[in-house]
Write a protein that holds these residues in place. Structure first.
Motif, short mmCIF file in Angstrom:
data_model
loop_
_atom_site.label_atom_id
_atom_site.label_comp_id
_atom_site.label_asym_id
_atom_site.label_seq_id
_atom_site.Cartn_x
_atom_site.Cartn_y
_atom_site.Cartn_z
N TRP A 1 10.23 2.50 0.81
CA TRP A 1 10.34 3.35 1.99
C TRP A 1 10.28 4.80 1.55
CZ3 TRP A 1 14.52 1.46 6.07
CH2 TRP A 1 13.98 0.38 6.76
N PRO A 2 9.24 5.51 1.98
CA PRO A 2 9.13 6.92 1.60
C PRO A 2 10.37 7.72 1.99
CG PRO A 2 7.07 6.16 2.53
CD PRO A 2 8.06 5.05 2.73
N ARG A 3 10.58 8.78 1.22
CA ARG A 3 11.76 9.62 1.46
C ARG A 3 11.41 10.81 2.34
NH1 ARG A 3 13.71 10.24 -4.85
NH2 ARG A 3 14.34 8.06 -5.14
N TYR B 1 0.83 -1.21 0.00
CA TYR B 1 0.00 0.00 0.00
C TYR B 1 0.85 1.25 0.00
CZ TYR B 1 -2.95 3.56 2.41
OH TYR B 1 -3.60 4.70 2.79
N ILE B 2 1.97 1.21 0.72
CA ILE B 2 2.77 2.42 0.89
C ILE B 2 3.36 2.90 -0.45
CG2 ILE B 2 4.96 1.29 1.47
CD1 ILE B 2 3.47 4.50 3.02
N CYS B 3 3.41 2.02 -1.42
CA CYS B 3 3.92 2.44 -2.73
C CYS B 3 2.94 3.35 -3.46
CB CYS B 3 4.30 1.24 -3.58
SG CYS B 3 5.71 0.37 -2.89
N SER C 1 2.31 -0.69 7.15
CA SER C 1 3.36 0.25 7.55
C SER C 1 4.69 -0.21 6.97
CB SER C 1 3.47 0.29 9.07
OG SER C 1 4.69 0.93 9.44
N CYS C 2 5.41 0.71 6.41
CA CYS C 2 6.67 0.30 5.80
C CYS C 2 7.71 -0.04 6.86
CB CYS C 2 7.18 1.38 4.85
SG CYS C 2 8.12 2.69 5.63
N GLY C 3 7.49 0.47 8.08
CA GLY C 3 8.38 0.11 9.17
C GLY C 3 9.61 0.95 9.30
N GLN C 4 9.62 2.04 8.60
CA GLN C 4 10.80 2.89 8.64
C GLN C 4 10.81 3.76 9.90
OE1 GLN C 4 13.00 5.84 5.46
NE2 GLN C 4 10.83 5.53 5.29
N CYS C 5 9.75 4.52 10.12
CA CYS C 5 9.77 5.41 11.30
C CYS C 5 9.26 4.71 12.54
CB CYS C 5 8.95 6.68 11.15
SG CYS C 5 8.46 7.23 9.58
N THR C 6 9.89 5.08 13.64
CA THR C 6 9.56 4.47 14.92
C THR C 6 8.07 4.56 15.27
OG1 THR C 6 11.78 5.01 15.64
CG2 THR C 6 10.16 4.50 17.36
N PRO C 7 7.48 5.75 15.26
CA PRO C 7 6.09 5.83 15.75
C PRO C 7 5.13 4.97 14.93
CG PRO C 7 7.05 8.02 15.50
CD PRO C 7 8.00 7.07 14.86
N CYS C 8 5.31 4.95 13.63
CA CYS C 8 4.41 4.21 12.76
C CYS C 8 4.64 2.70 12.89
CB CYS C 8 4.60 4.69 11.32
SG CYS C 8 3.60 3.84 10.11
N ARG C 9 5.90 2.30 12.82
CA ARG C 9 6.22 0.87 12.90
C ARG C 9 5.72 0.27 14.21
NH1 ARG C 9 11.45 1.31 12.89
NH2 ARG C 9 11.63 1.28 15.15
N LYS D 1 4.04 13.04 12.96
CA LYS D 1 5.35 12.83 13.58
C LYS D 1 6.15 11.82 12.79
CE LYS D 1 3.84 14.24 18.09
NZ LYS D 1 3.41 13.86 19.43
N THR D 2 5.78 11.60 11.55
CA THR D 2 6.43 10.56 10.76
C THR D 2 6.94 11.12 9.44
OG1 THR D 2 4.20 10.02 10.02
CG2 THR D 2 5.15 8.61 11.71
N ILE D 3 7.67 10.30 8.72
CA ILE D 3 8.26 10.73 7.46
C ILE D 3 7.18 11.00 6.43
CG2 ILE D 3 9.62 9.92 5.48
CD1 ILE D 3 11.52 8.59 7.42
N CYS D 4 6.21 10.13 6.36
CA CYS D 4 5.18 10.29 5.34
C CYS D 4 3.82 10.38 6.01
CB CYS D 4 5.25 9.14 4.34
SG CYS D 4 4.28 7.70 4.79
N PRO D 5 2.78 10.73 5.28
CA PRO D 5 1.47 10.94 5.91
C PRO D 5 0.77 9.65 6.34
CG PRO D 5 1.61 12.03 3.75
CD PRO D 5 2.78 11.12 3.87
N PHE D 6 1.39 8.51 6.15
CA PHE D 6 0.79 7.25 6.58
C PHE D 6 0.48 7.30 8.08
CE2 PHE D 6 0.74 2.95 8.11
CZ PHE D 6 0.35 2.13 7.07
N GLY D 7 1.37 7.92 8.82
CA GLY D 7 1.17 8.02 10.27
C GLY D 7 -0.16 8.67 10.59
N GLU D 8 -0.42 9.79 9.94
CA GLU D 8 -1.70 10.46 10.14
C GLU D 8 -2.84 9.59 9.63
OE1 GLU D 8 -0.13 14.36 8.35
OE2 GLU D 8 1.30 12.92 9.13
#
Ligand code: FMN
Ligand code: SF4
Ligand code: FES
Lengths: 532, 433, 157
Positions: free
Chosen positions: B189-191, B171-173, B345-353, B399-406
Motif C-alpha cells: 500500500w503506497p504511503r 503491479y503497485i509494488c 489497484s491496491c484498494g487503499q483509496c476510495t476513488p481508485c478502489r 485525487k488519490t494517494i499515489c499516481p495509480f489513480g491518474e
C-alpha cells in the motif's frame, strides 16, 4: 506561531498542527472517515480533501500539517497556509468520494443499527448525490462473526481500516487485518484467531458506518429513541468517561466518551457491558430477614428497625460501618460523618473488593486491577477511616451498617468474621449480592447507573455520575438513605436536598476537595489537590 | 541518428555477456572503481546532475537532483533500491538489461550507492522474473567473490552489499512507496507523501528508488562525462540513450535502443519494421499503459523524449510503445486496460478502489453491447473523480494517494474522448435497431 | 500438519535474517521459500512463519493475501499462467486460454483431476514484445502459437 486561515477564519496554531484538527476545533466541519485522532494517519478515504492555496492538487486535511513560511512567501503577506473547505472543487470531490463509497453500500438504513449516527448517512445527506448512477451489480458479501461479541456486515464496510489500526496500535493484539487487494479488500480475522481482547468493543464505536456491530446492541432499538447520558464508569479505578444510552427504564448500551484527562478515546469491555450485571435481582423495597425469609417493609419501618436494633445491641457506641469503594463520595462521606458522631472510636472501614492485575495496552490504555472504582474517593472523604476491621471486635460490636460493593465486595475471612459477630447488619445495595445475603436488613438504593454524585479515580480525577435511568420500585438515592438514617439517629441529614448539596459539603470540609465543585467538574472532571 | 551506436544494449546477444569475465574485458567496473576511489559523493552527484539523466522508471525525474535530497548528515543508514518491478503493460526493457548484462546494472548501483553513501542496497525484482532473479544472484556472488561487493570494495574502505528481493505479483509494488512497504514485508500500500522516501523511506531511513535502466546509464556517464551524455539525442533537456519497447501490431516487436527524442514514426516504421501485415496505423500508446493513447495523426513528427510527449498530451512514461492497427477494437482495448487496473489497484483509496471496478463494469457492459448513451459521459466523470482533470501545465491533479489513480483515469479518458464513435457502436439502442 | 523448513531452507532462512536489517523484511523471501517447499501457504505454515518472523498470523496473512503469486490452497504440479493483458490479448491470448481449457477440460481457475495442471489468467507478465506468453512454474514460454502450446504441454504431460 504559524498563521492558518480556514475559509474566513484565522488561527494562530503551533507548528505541525493538523489542518483537520484545527478545523474541527473551530467548529468547521470537514467530513472524514479514516482519520481518528487516536490512530495513525492513512489518508485513504479521501473524504477530508480541502483546497490549499499554492497547491493545485486537493490535499487531505487529515495528513496536512501547518508549517511556517519565510516572510516573503507568506500568503496575502501574512498566512502560512490558506485552506478552503467549501470551494466548488472541494464540494465536488466530497460528492464523488461519497458516490464511490456508496456504490456497493446497501440502502438498508431503515434496518441498520447505525442509522441516526452514521457518517455515511449524515454526509450523503449533506454532501452527496440524490440518486445513484451505479446500475451495475453490487458486490454482495456475507456478514461474519469476528469474535468478542463483534460482527461485521461486509457490505457496509467502507475500508477506512480504523478497526485494523485499532487492534494493531491500541491493543497490540493484531486480530483484524485487511485481506485481499483492491475491490476485494475486506476486513478479516485469521482462521482460529478471533477478535479476543478486553477492548474489542471499541471497534464498533469507532466504525464510522454500521459495518461493525455489537451483538449485544444489534437490533435492540433505534438510536433516536435513546437518551445519551454522560457519566462515569465505576467498574475499576481508571474511571472512564462514558455515555449511557438508555430509555426511561432500560440501558441499551454504553459507549466511550472521549476524555483526555481520563480514558482518552476508549473504554474496556467490562465497563461496556457492566450494566447487564445490574439488570437482575434488583432490590425494590426495604426487606427484613425473618428467619430464612425476607419480608418487605416500608422505609419508616426500616429506619425504625435500625433505631431499635441500635438501642438493643449496645447503643450508638457499638455501631460499626463499612463504606464502599464503589459507591460515590457523597454516600461514603455522609456515612463517615454519621459514624464519627455516633462513636468516638475508629468505627468505619472499607469493604474490600476483588483485586486483579492491571492490564496495560501498547498505547497506554490501562484497565485497573482495582475494581473498587471509587476507592480513592472513599478514602479521601471519610475521616478517621480504620485500616481494617480487627479493632471492631474489641469491646461491644453492635449494629453493622454496610454500603454494598456492587457485586464486587469480597467476603474475606475478616469480613465473614465481622458479619458473624455483628448481631444486626444493615446493607444498602441496588441488587442482591454476596453481601446482601449476609444482611438482616436490606435498604434498596440507586445502582451504578442511577446514582448521582462524584467519584475519584486513581489519578485523583473527580468526575460526575449522572443518573441514566430511573430508580426501580421504592429504591432511593444512596446519599439520601444515608442522610435519612443520620436524621433518624442523630437528627442531622435533613438539610441535604440533592447530591450536589453533599458535594458542596465535601468541598467545605475536606481540604483536598476544596476546589471541587459541580461546576468545575463539568463534563471532563477536576483533579483533587495532590497532598504533595 | 544513423551513426548512433547502442550503449546500454551494446552487448545484448553476445555469448557470455552476463558473466563477470565478459563484462570485465569490456571496461566493466572501471566506472565504479573510479567513483569509489577517485570521486567524492558530491562529485558523483554533480556529474549525474550535469548529464541531465532523467529517471527511466516513468516519471522522468532528474536522477542527480533526486539523490541530492538525501540528507547528508543524517546518522541513519541510507538505502538504494533498484526498481526492477517492471509491471507496466507494454514495458519489458529492464528484463532485457538484466538478462544480458546484469553487471552493468550492478555497477550502476555501486555508483549510486557511492553518491548517497549507501552500504546496503536492494534489487526489488518482480516475483515472476525467477530466472532473472537467479541471474542477478549469480552475478552478485561473482562480485562478492572478487571483492567488488562486501567489505571494502575494490580495496577501498567503502562497504556495500546488494540483496535481490523478489516481489510476489503486484503491479503497485512498482510505485516507490508501495515497493518500500513491500520490502518491509507488508502489503504494497503506497504511503502518503510527504515524507518522501529521500527523508523517510525503507525502515524510516533516507532511501532512493531508481529504475534499472536509470542505473544502467551511470557507468557510461562516469566514464564518458556529462557533456558526452548531454549530446546524445535531440533534446538538451532530455538527453541520453533510451530503451523503447515496441509491442502490439508491429512487424518486429522488441526493445530498441535509440537516442532520446527519436521520432516515434522512425521507431515504428524503421526499427520495428512497420505495421504488421502492412495495415494502417490507428493509434499508439506511447509510454506504457498509463499514458494516454495518441491517434495516428497525433504522432506525426512526435519526438520521444519526456517534454515532447508531454506536450503532445501524453507521456513518455516507461517508453512502452504499444502500436494499434486499424483493425483494433478500441472498446476492447480500453476494457482490457481498465480490467488490468481494477485488478492491480491496491484498494487503499476510495476513488481508485471503487472507481477502477466501476469503470471496468461499465466497459464490460459495452463489450457485451449493453452500453448506454449516458455512460460515455459517466465514464468521463468517473475518470475525473479518480484521476482529476488532466492539465499538464499544472502538474498532477489526482485525487488519490499515489499516481495509480491518474494512471488509470487518463488513458481511459483518452480512449473514450478520442474514439467516441467506436464506443457508440456498442450502445444498446444501436444493437436493437 | 505442522510446518517446518527443510534443513537446507532453514539455513537459507537464517542467512536471510542475518543479511536484512530487520526481520520483518524477510517476509516475502520467507513466504517464497515456504511456498516452494509446500506448494502453497496453508494455515499452519502461516502460523509457523509468523512465529519465525515475530509477527501475528493475521498480519502475515494480510501480506500473503495481497500478492497474486502466493496461494493458500494447493495448485497443480504445473501452474499455467496465461497473460491476458493488452499485448498478449492482441496477439491471441484468449485463443491460448481456450485451447488449454479444451485440451485439459478445465476452466480458468481449475486444476486437472490428476493434479497436474492448474490454469490461470494473469495480468501483464512484462513480456509484451514476445506476446502471447504463458508462464509455467518458473519459466516463460513466449511467442506462443497453438502448436507451440501443444508441444510444450505434451512434454510436461
Ligand atoms: C503505479 C506505478 C507503477 C510503477 N511501476 C514502476 C516499475 O515497474 N518500475 C519502475 O522503475 N518504476 C515504476 N514506477 C515509478 C516509481 O514510482 C519510481 O518513480 C521510479 O522507480 C523511480 O526511478 P527513476 O527515478 O529511476 O525513474 C511506478 C509508478 C507508479 C505510480
Ligand atoms: S491510487 Fe490506487 S493504487 Fe494508489 S494508493 Fe490509492 S488505491 Fe492504491
Ligand atoms: S480522513 Fe483524511 S483521507 Fe480519510
Amino acid at each position: 506561531m504559524p498563521l492558518l486561515k480556514i475559509d474566513d477564519q484565522t488561527f494562530e496554531v503551533p507548528k505541525g498542527a493538523r489542518v483537520l484538527d484545527e478545523a474541527l476545533k473551530a467548529g468547521i466541519e470537514i467530513p472524514h472517515y479514516c482519520y481518528h485522532p487516536a490512530l495513525s494517519v492513512v489518508g485513504s478515504c479521501r473524504m477530508c480533501a480541502v483546497e490549499i492555496d499554492g497547491i493545485p492538487k486537493l490535499q487531505t486535511s487529515c495528513s496536512t500539517l501547518v508549517g511556517e513560511l519565510p516572510p516573503e512567501k507568506k500568503f496575502e503577506g501574512q498566512y502560512d497556509m490558506v485552506v478552503h473547505t467549501r470551494s466548488d472543487k472541494v464540494v465536488a470531490a466530497r460528492k464523488s468520494a461519497l458516490e464511490f463509497l456508496l456504490l456497493n453500500h446497501p440502502l438498508d438504513c431503515p434496518v441498520c443499527d447505525q442509522a441516526g449516527e452514521c457518517l455515511l448517512q449524515d454526509y450523503s445527506f449533506k454532501y452527496g448525490h440524490a440518486h445513484s448512477r451505479f446500475i451495475e451489480e453490487k458486490r454482495v458479501r456475507p456478514g461474519e462473526d469476528l469474535g468478542s461479541g463483534v460482527v461485521i456486515n461486509q457490505n457496509r464496510c467502507i475500508m477506512c481500516t480504523r478497526c485494523v489500526r485499532f487492534t494493531r496500535e491500541i491493543t497490540g493484539t493484531h486480530e483484524l487485518f485487511v485481506e485481499n487487494r483492491g475491490n476485494d479488500n475486506r476486513i478479516a480475522v485469521f482462521d482460529g484467531h478471533p477478535l479476543d481482547n478486553p477492548l474489542a468493543g471499541n471497534v464498533a464505536d469507532i466504525c464510522p458506518v454500521g459495518a461493525l456491530l455489537l451483538k449485544d446492541y444489534m437490533h435492540t432499538t433505534r438510536v433516536w429513541l435513546l437518551s445519551h447520558t454522560p457519566s462515569t464508569c465505576t467498574e475499576c479505578t481508571t474511571g472512564c468517561s462514558i455515555t449511557v444510552d438508555g430509555a426511561k427504564d432500560r440501558i441499551y448500551r454504553i459507549i466511550s466518551r472521549e476524555n483526555a484527562q481520563a480514558n482518552g478515546h476508549f473504554i474496556c469491555d467490562y465497563g461496556r457491558y457492566a450494566f447487564h450485571q445490574y439488570e437482575d435481582d434488583v432490590l425494590t423495597t426495604p426487606q427484613l430477614k425473618d428467619g430464612a425469609e425476607w419480608t418487605e417493609i416500608s422505609w419508616e419501618e426500616a429506619y425504625q428497625q435500625v433505631v431499635d436494633r441500635i438501642g438493643e445491641y449496645g447503643g450508638q457506641q457499638a455501631v460499626r460501618a463499612l463504606a464502599s469503594p464503589t459507591f460515590p463520595n457523597e454516600s461514603n462521606y455522609l456515612l463517615g460523618q454519621l459514624m464519627n458522631q455516633l462513636t468516638d472510636k475508629k468505627s468505619i472501614a472499607l469493604l474490600p473488593v476483588k483485586q486483579q492485575e492491571d492490564q496495560v495496552f501498547p498505547m497506554g490504555f490501562r484497565i485497573s486491577g482495582d475494581k473498587g472504582g471509587n476507592h480513592r474517593g472513599a478514602r479521601d472523604v471519610i475521616h478517621n477511616l480504620a485500616a481494617g476491621t480487627q479493632s471492631f471486635h474489641k469491646g461491644d460490636l453492635g449494629v453493622l451498617i454496610v454500603l454494598d460493593g456492587d457485586g464486587r465486595g469480597e467476603i474475606t475471612e475478616s469480613i465473614e468474621r465481622l458479619f458473624a459477630a455483628a448481631p444486626f447488619t444493615v446493607v444498602l445495595a441496588s441488587n442482591r449480592s454476596d453481601i446482601t445475603r449476609l444482611a438482616d436488613l436490606v435498604l434498596p438504593v440507586a445502582g451504578p447507573f442511577e446514582r448521582e454524585g462524584t467519584v475519584t479515580n486513581d489519578q485523583g480525577l473527580v468526575q460526575w455520575l449522572q443518573p441514566a435511568v430511573q430508580l426501580k420500585g421504592q429504591a432511593r438515592p444512596d446519599w439520601q438513605v444515608v442522610a435519612e438514617l443520620s436524621q433518624a439517629l442523630i437528627g442531622e441529614g435533613a438539610m441535604y436536598t440533592c447530591a450536589g448539596d453533599v458535594t458542596w459539603k465535601i468541598n467545605q470540609t475536606i481540604e483536598a476537595y476544596s476546589q471541587i465543585t459541580r461546576f468545575k467538574i463539568g463534563k471532563f472532571g477536576q483533579f483533587v489537590e495532590s497532598a504533595a | 541518428m544513423n551513426d548512433f551506436q547502442p550503449i546500454l544494449t551494446k552487448h545484448v546477444g553476445q555469448p557470455g555477456s552476463a558473466t563477470l569475465d565478459y563484462y570485465l574485458i569490456h571496461e566493466g567496473y572501471q566506472a565504479a572503481r573510479q567513483a569509489i576511489h577517485e570521486m567524492t559523493s558530491d562529485a558523483v552527484i554533480q556529474v549525474v546532475k550535469d548529464s541531465g539523466l532523467q529517471g527511466r522508471g516513468g516519471a522522468g525525474f532528474p536522477t542527480g537532483v533526486k539523490w541530492s535530497f538525501i540528507p547528508r548528515n543524517s546518522r541513519k543508514p541510507k538505502y538504494l533500491i533498484n526498481n526492477a518491478d517492471e509491471s507496466e503493460p507494454g514495458t519489458f526493457k529492464d528484463r532485457l538489461l538484466i538478462n544480458h548484462n546484469p553487471h552493468q546494472v550492478i555497477e550502476g548501483m555501486i555508483i549510486a550507492s557511492k553518491a548517497i553513501d549507501c552500504h546496503l542496497a536492494f534489487i526489488y525484482i518482480r516475483g515472476e522474473f525467477v530466472k532473472e532473479a537467479r541471474l542477478l544472484e549469480t552475478a552478485l556472488e561473482e562480485c562478492r567473490a572478487n571483492h567488488m561487493l562486501g567489505k571494502g570494495i575494490f580495496g577501498s574502505n567503502f562497504d556495500l552489499d546488494i540483496l535481490v528481493h523478489r516481489g510476489a505479483g503486484a503491479y503497485i509494488c512498482g510505485e516507490e512507496t508501495g515497493l518500500i512497504e513491500s520490502l518491509e514485508g507488508k502489503r504494497g500500500w503506497p504511503r502518503i507523501k510527504p515524507p518522501f522516501p529521500a527523508i523517510e523511506g525503507y525502515l524510516k531511513s533516507p532511501t532512493v528508488v531508481n529504475n534499472v535502466e536509470t542505473l544502467a546509464n551511470l557507468p557510461h556517464i562516469i566514464l564518458n562525462g556529462a557533456d558526452w551524455f548531454r549530446a546524445i539525442g535531440a533534446s538538451h533537456d532530455s538527453p541520453g540513450p533510451k530503451l523503447y519497447c515496441l509491442s502490439g501490431h508491429v512487424k518486429k516487436p522488441g526493445v530498441y535502443e535509440a537516442p532520446s527524442g527519436i521520432e516515434l514514426t522512425e521507431l515504428i516504421y524503421e526499427l520495428a519494421g512497420g505495421i504488421k501485415d502492412d495495415r494502417r496505423l490507428k493509434a499508439v500508446i506511447p509510454g506504457g499503459s498509463s499514458s494516454p493513447v495518441l491517434t495516428a495523426s497525433e504522432i506525426d513528427g512526435l519526438k520521444m523524449d519526456y517534454p515532447s510527449v508531454k506536450a503532445a498530451g501524453s507521456m513518455l512514461g516507461s517508453a512502452g510503445i504499444m502500436v494499434l492497427d486499424e483493425t483494433t477494437d478500441m472498446v476492447q482495448v480500453c476494457y482490457n486496460l481498465a480490467r488490468f487496473y481494477a485488478h492491480e489497484s491496491c484498494g487503499q483509496c476510495t476513488p481508485c478502489r471503487e472507481g477502477t471496478t466501476w469503470l471496468t463494469k461499465i466497459l464490460r457492459r459495452f463489450t457485451q453491447g449493453q452500453g448506454r448513451r449516458e455512460d460515455l459521459d459517466l465514464i468521463l466523470e468517473v475518470t475525473d473523480n479518480i484521476g482529476g482533470l488532466i492539465d499538464f501545465s499544472l502538474g498532477s491533479y489526482g485525487k488519490t494517494i499515489c499516481p495509480f489513480g491518474e494512471a488509470v483515469a487518463w488513458p481511459v479518458r483518452a480512449f473514450v474522448q478520442k474514439f467516441r464513435n467506436e464506443f457508440m457502436d456498442y450502445l444498446v439502442e444501436d444493437a436493437v435497431a | 500438519m505442522s510446518f517446518a523448513f527443510t534443513p537446507e531452507r532453514k539455513r537459507l532462512f537464517k542467512e536471510l535474517v542475518k543479511r536484512y536489517p530487520d526481520k520483518r523484511s524477510v517476509t516475502l523471501p520467507a513466504l517464497h521459500l515456504a511456498q516452494e517447499q509446500e506448494g502453497y501457504l496453508g494455515r499452519e505454515t502461516i502460523e509457523a512463519l509468523a512465529r519465525m518472523l515475530g509477527s501475528a498470523p493475521s498480519t502475515l496473512m494480510d501480506t500473503v493475501s495481497f500478492y497474486t503469486m502466493f496461494t493458500t490452497r494447493p495448485r497443480g504440479k504445473y501452474l499455467l499462467q496465461v497473460c491476458q493483458t493488452l499485448a498478449c490479448s492482441l496477439a491471441g491470448a484468449d485463443q491460448v486460454v481456450d485451447h488449454i481449457s479444451k485440451r485439459h477440460q478445465i476452466k480458468v481457475g481449475e486444476t486437472t483431476p490428476d493434479g497436474k495442471f492448474t490454469l490461470l489468467k494473469v495480468e501483464c507478465l512484462g513480456s509484451c514484445g514476445t506476446a502471447p506468453v504463458v508462464q509455467i512454474n518458473d519459466d516463460y514460454y513466449e511467442r506462443l502459437t497453438l502448436d507451440k502450446v501443444d508441444r510444450i504441454l505434451d512434454k510436461l504431460a
